[in-house]
Design a protein around this motif. Structure first.
Motif: not given
Length: 230
Positions: A79-84, A108-109
């Protein structure tokens, strides 16, 4: 030689006594009449059902409680790296209630935090329902088995006193005592089944509560992760 014979005779006598005791228990059940036999069979079926549910649930709960200790750390990194998508894939590959709750949150982010929290709570309700599947049956068995056993005893007592009344009060005490003693076996059987089911039920409830607490802790950790400053 005499000592050997005495030892042999003593062993044979012990075996004979043991055999008589075993037979007496069988006779005690069989001689209780049709009603007693039916009740014993019902109690045996309830015992089988209780044991099956207990072991099936205990293995399911044990599997649900297993989770990689690095799972949340990996979710945090993704999540910190945007890899959802990588986070969703990790959740999908991890077969546990915690992973399924986290997957609902990851999906649902970007939406309001209240919506994410609601989605996690709804998913948690479904997971708890799965964990508690058929557990209530154990509680039913724990309550019903002793009552069924008491029913057999009451029926036996009624039949014993009916025999006394039919014989004009001249019935032999031996036959009455035998009938009453045999009827009491249903009470013992009912209590044994009830105690086993009761202990099994409480153990499952305790194990389920531990998994639920684990789910809640991970849900809070996930929500805290979303609140962390970027």
């Amino acid at each position: 030689m005499n000592i050997f014979q005495e030892v042999t005779e003593g062993a044979e006598a012990t075996a004979s006594i043991s055999e008589e005791k075993i037979l007496s228990v069988i006779d005690l059940i069989v001689n209780g009449g049709t009603g007693s036999i039916i009740i014993i069979i019902v109690l045996f079926v309830l015992l089988f059902v209780a044991m099956y549910i207990y072991f099936e649930r205990i293995f399911a709960i044990k599997a649900a409680s297993k989770i990689d200790k690095n799972f949340m750390n990996q979710i945090r990194d993704h999540i910190s790296n945007g890899k959802l998508e990588a986070a969703k894939l990790l959740c999908a590959q991890t077969d546990s209630p915690v992973a399924r709750l986290t997957e609902k949150g990851v999906a649902r982010i970007g939406k309001p935090l209240d919506d994410i929290n609601t989605a996690i709570e709804n998913a948690g309700t479904l997971e708890v329902y799965k964990l508690e599947k058929n557990v209530s049956v154990l509680a039913t068995v724990a309550g019903a088995a002793p009552m069924i056993g008491f029913l057999g005893t009451v029926i036996g007592m009624i039949l014993a006193f009916h025999e006394m009344a039919s014989s004009g009060g001249q019935a032999e005490m031996g036959s009455l005592a035998s009938g009453i003693y045999t009827a009491m076996t249903t009470t013992v059987a009912g209590l044994v089944v009830g105690i086993i089911a009761y202990i099994g039920y409480n153990h499952l409830v305790n194990r389920t509560d531990k998994v639920v607490h684990q789910m809640e802790a991970n849900a809070v950790e996930f929500l805290d992760l979303l609140n962390e400053p970027v």
